[in-house]
Design a protein around this motif. Structure first.
Motif, PDB file in Angstrom:
ATOM      1  N   GLU A   1       0.821  -1.205   0.000  1.00 53.26           N
ATOM      2  CA  GLU A   1       0.000   0.000   0.000  1.00 53.26           C
ATOM      3  C   GLU A   1       0.857   1.257   0.000  1.00 53.26           C
ATOM      4  O   GLU A   1       0.586   2.201  -0.755  1.00 53.26           O
ATOM      5  N   ALA A   2       1.897   1.251   0.838  1.00 52.20           N
ATOM      6  CA  ALA A   2       2.745   2.439   0.903  1.00 52.20           C
ATOM      7  C   ALA A   2       3.407   2.685  -0.451  1.00 52.20           C
ATOM      8  O   ALA A   2       3.486   3.818  -0.920  1.00 52.20           O
ATOM      9  N   ALA A   3       3.868   1.615  -1.081  1.00 59.78           N
ATOM     10  CA  ALA A   3       4.534   1.777  -2.376  1.00 59.78           C
ATOM     11  C   ALA A   3       3.554   2.258  -3.434  1.00 59.78           C
ATOM     12  O   ALA A   3       3.843   3.185  -4.197  1.00 59.78           O
ATOM     13  N   HIS A   4       2.372   1.655  -3.466  1.00 58.74           N
ATOM     14  CA  HIS A   4       1.373   2.078  -4.438  1.00 58.74           C
ATOM     15  C   HIS A   4       0.960   3.525  -4.192  1.00 58.74           C
ATOM     16  O   HIS A   4       0.792   4.299  -5.136  1.00 58.74           O
ATOM     17  N   ALA A   5       0.803   3.871  -2.925  1.00 58.58           N
ATOM     18  CA  ALA A   5       0.364   5.226  -2.614  1.00 58.58           C
ATOM     19  C   ALA A   5       1.370   6.262  -3.099  1.00 58.58           C
ATOM     20  O   ALA A   5       1.019   7.401  -3.366  1.00 58.58           O
ATOM     21  N   LEU A   6       2.650   5.850  -3.222  1.00 58.53           N
ATOM     22  CA  LEU A   6       3.655   6.779  -3.723  1.00 58.53           C
ATOM     23  C   LEU A   6       3.653   6.864  -5.243  1.00 58.53           C
ATOM     24  O   LEU A   6       4.433   7.605  -5.826  1.00 58.53           O
ATOM     25  N   GLY A   7       2.807   6.040  -5.865  1.00 56.21           N
ATOM     26  CA  GLY A   7       2.727   6.074  -7.323  1.00 56.21           C
ATOM     27  C   GLY A   7       3.618   5.068  -8.015  1.00 56.21           C
ATOM     28  O   GLY A   7       3.730   5.066  -9.237  1.00 56.21           O
TER      29      GLY A   7
END
Ligand code: ATP
Ligand code: MG
Lengths: 249, 403
Positions: B301-307
């Protein structure tokens, strides 16, 4: 609040089901550029679910969400574009434990924004200064306190130079003495004009910087408005009850 | 706060042989009885084994065939190439030890000391010279790594990267043998002459190296959103894991030719390598999957949230953590693959075990099964042990399990 009232997030009739469970039941919200929104409500009311539909960590099944003019649909390019413009801070920090603080912050700017390493590191150092931990750049997340980790997480999100910041209970996993250091950073960010959606029960924060606040219950927005109005004369009984519960201690 | 190391243990916990014995072996009556039974069993076993080993056993069979055990029928004139290849590996190992594990004197001693020790055994003069070269290569590598760890780091990494191709190229040679130009030092040695430990080693290394990317792809394929890729991966993994390795080796020998254009023949050693690689990949895929599952959802999630795209999330965030987590399991798989290569003897290759069977079929060594199999077992055990020791060092130096 911004005078031009430019709408940057617009959610219309957003529904979300987990299996048969109706978690969001028609949420409507419009957020102007530069606004600070606080979302609060009892556990399980759908606060996290809603805030996570805004950067598509959760998919909504009905309704429409526009972020900075981009519609969140199944199109992966749209999703990535929205995620590039929104930063998110999680309750559990979710730092990357195998990367140093510096690498945590510079990874996305380098990989997504195609910045040079040098540029990314300079920005990272500035941000670390801004969140008050300039001397921790080369440590690993596991070597930092919870408060420091959360501030790194904020710096990491800011490094992408987002237009919107989403916070999902950023201080709930912190010991009391660390809550303030994170809130201070958030207050400073709010005053700098960042558009923020914050799920939190820190009512001091809400009073100080929120432009509007929304009370969620059972997948719906029960009421919303300026903090003064919500705190001093809430219209709904459920809001009154909830506020009296959390303000009592 | 008090430093925990300065606190002495209670008197009763301090050392002393008698106390140790009392505490660990004769603590209660039942403990004492078990100790006595186990001790007599151990005594009886070792006594019989040692008596056999030093009196009746005829170790000549091992000594006389040592070269066969090591390299099979590999022609003596070209054996120098293998020594050179080995020296390269010893050099790199010495180098890496000095750079990454400076404190490991035992490992360094093994690398440097073992060849020196072997020199004093009654080998042929030429072998002794080569052993001297090994020791020199090890010392040179270690010294270089010790004096300039930062500046040679890069070249050592490159060295390891090209180690396998170099090794295989040296083993195989470059030029075909022509009738009027007999053996030159670079004449091709066909794979049917590769044997013994050499073949076992190459099978192990090739199967493990090539199954790694394959297993990784299968593990990722199993999580793919495209149904075809997912089904293929699941199907492959479950199919292969449901079949004994030996049947895959037979199939590789008998069925691989069906998939090739007419008349084309691939080498039997290569077929075995393909079989082992395909087999190992399925297990590796499952191990990697285990590692991937252990990564908390918040990391995605954290990685995806960063784009970050899904591919970049995998590459930069998930895989590095997942693989690190399963290093001990991967090493275990490597070691069991090493032992499993012995099965190629059944499909007619002359690996360490295959050579053992050839040796036993020579008229002058008939009936010496005990000696030969004891030697071969000891060899497998020794090498497995060294590998697992190295992996433990690796785990501690990577700080696995301490975070
Ligand atoms: N992945 C999921 N699968 C099934 N149900 C879920 C899932 N995630 C959330 N829910 C349910 O949806 C409802 C809303 O959850 P959500 O996490 O949005 O609540 P919340 O308001 O953030 O609560 P909290 O204050 O506890 O964080 C809850 O009843 C929860 O059980
Ligand atoms: Mg929540």
């Amino acid at each position: 609040m911004n005078d031009t009232n430019q709408i940057i997030i617009s959610a219309r009739d957003v529904h979300k089901w987990y299996g048969n469970f109706h978690a969001l039941k028609g949420i409507n919200m419009e957020v102007n550029k530069g606004e600070v929104i606080v979302i609060f409500g009892p556990s399980g009311s759908g606060k996290s679910t809603f805030i996570r539909t805004i950067n598509r960590l959760e998919e909504h099944q009905r309704g429409e969400i526009l972020v900075d003019g981009i519609e969140l649909s199944h199109d992966v390019r749209n999703i990535e574009a929205v995620r590039t413009e929104t930063g998110m801070v999680f309750q559990q920090f979710n730092l990357f434990p195998h990367l140093t603080v510096m690498q945590n912050i510079t990874l996305a700017p380098i990989q997504v924004r195609n910045w040079s390493k040098k540029q990314a590191e300079e920005t990272a150092m500035q941000l670390l200064g801004r969140v008050g931990i300039p001397d921790q750049a080369h440590k690993f997340p596991g070597q930092l306190s919870g408060g420091q980790q959360q501030r790194v997480a904020i710096a990491r999100a800011l490094a992408m130079q987002p237009k919107i910041m989403l916070f999902d209970e950023p201080t709930s996993a912190l010991d009391p003495e660390m809550i303030k250091e994170v809130l201070d950073v958030m207050v400073e960010l709010a005053q700098s004009g960042m558009t923020m959606l914050v799920v939190t029960h820190e009512m001091g924060f809400a009073r100080a910087v929120a432009d509007r606040m929304f009370f969620f219950d059972q997948g719906q927005i029960v009421e919303g408005g300026k903090p003064d109005d919500v705190f001093n004369n809430p219209k709904e009984d459920r809001t009154k009850l909830f506020l009296s519960q959390i303000l009592s201690h | 706060m008090q430093n925990p190391q300065t606190v002495l243990p209670p008197i009763t916990e301090r050392s002393g042989i008698l106390r140790w014995l009392r505490h660990n072996l004769f603590n209660t009556w039942s403990d004492a009885i078990l100790t006595v039974i186990a001790a007599s069993l151990i005594y009886w076993l070792t006594k019989n084994l040692l008596t056999w080993a030093v009196t009746t056993a005829e170790w000549d069979v091992v000594v006389a065939n040592l070269r066969l055990f090591m390299i099979g029928q590999f022609p003596l004139e070209q054996a120098g190439r293998l020594w050179v290849a080995l020296a390269f590996l010893v050099f790199l190992t010495g180098n890496s030890l000095a750079i990454w594990d400076r404190k490991s004197y035992i490992a360094a001693f093994l690398i440097l000391g073992l060849p020196v020790f072997l020199i004093f055994l009654p080998f042929a003069p030429q072998t002794r010279i080569w052993l001297g070269v090994m020791a020199a290569a090890g010392i040179l590598g270690w010294g270089l790594g010790y004096t300039a760890p930062q500046s040679v780091k890069r070249s050592v990494a490159i060295g390891w990267l090209i180690a396998l191709p170099v090794f295989i190229l040296l083993t195989r040679g470059f030029t075909p043998a022509v009738a009027d130009v007999p053996n030159t030092p670079i004449t091709i040695v066909p794979t049917n002459l590769w044997g013994g430990l050499l073949l076992t080693f190459l099978l192990t290394v090739v199967a493990n190296i090539f199954s790694f990317p394959l297993g990784l792809l299968l593990a990722l394929g199993r999580r793919s959103e495209l149904p075809i890729i997912r089904w293929f991966s699941v199907g492959y993994i479950e199919l292969v894991r449901g079949v004994p390795l030996i049947t895959i080796l037979f199939m590789a020998q008998l069925m691989l030719p069906l998939f090739l254009p007419n008349g084309q023949d691939i080498d039997r050693v290569l077929r075995a390598m393909v079989g082992m690689t395909l087999f190992s990949a399925a297990y590796l895929a499952e191990n990697v999957r285990g590692g991937l599952q252990a990564i908390p959802k918040g990391q995605f999630e954290a990685a995806h949230a960063l784009g970050l795209s899904s591919a970049k999330t995998m590459y930069f965030i998930i895989l590095p953590q997942a693989l690190r987590l399963i290093i001990p399991i991967l090493v275990g798989q490597f070691i069991s693959m090493f032992k499993d290569t012995a099965l190629v003897a059944i499909v007619g290759l002359f690996d360490l075990l295959g050579i053992a069977r050839t040796v036993l079929s020579q008229p002058e060594f008939i009936g010496l099964h005990r000696e030969v199999y004891a030697f071969v077992s000891l060899f497998y055990w020794g090498l497995s042990y060294v590998m697992s020791y190295i992996s433990q060092r690796l785990e501690t130096s990577l700080g696995l399990g301490t975070r």
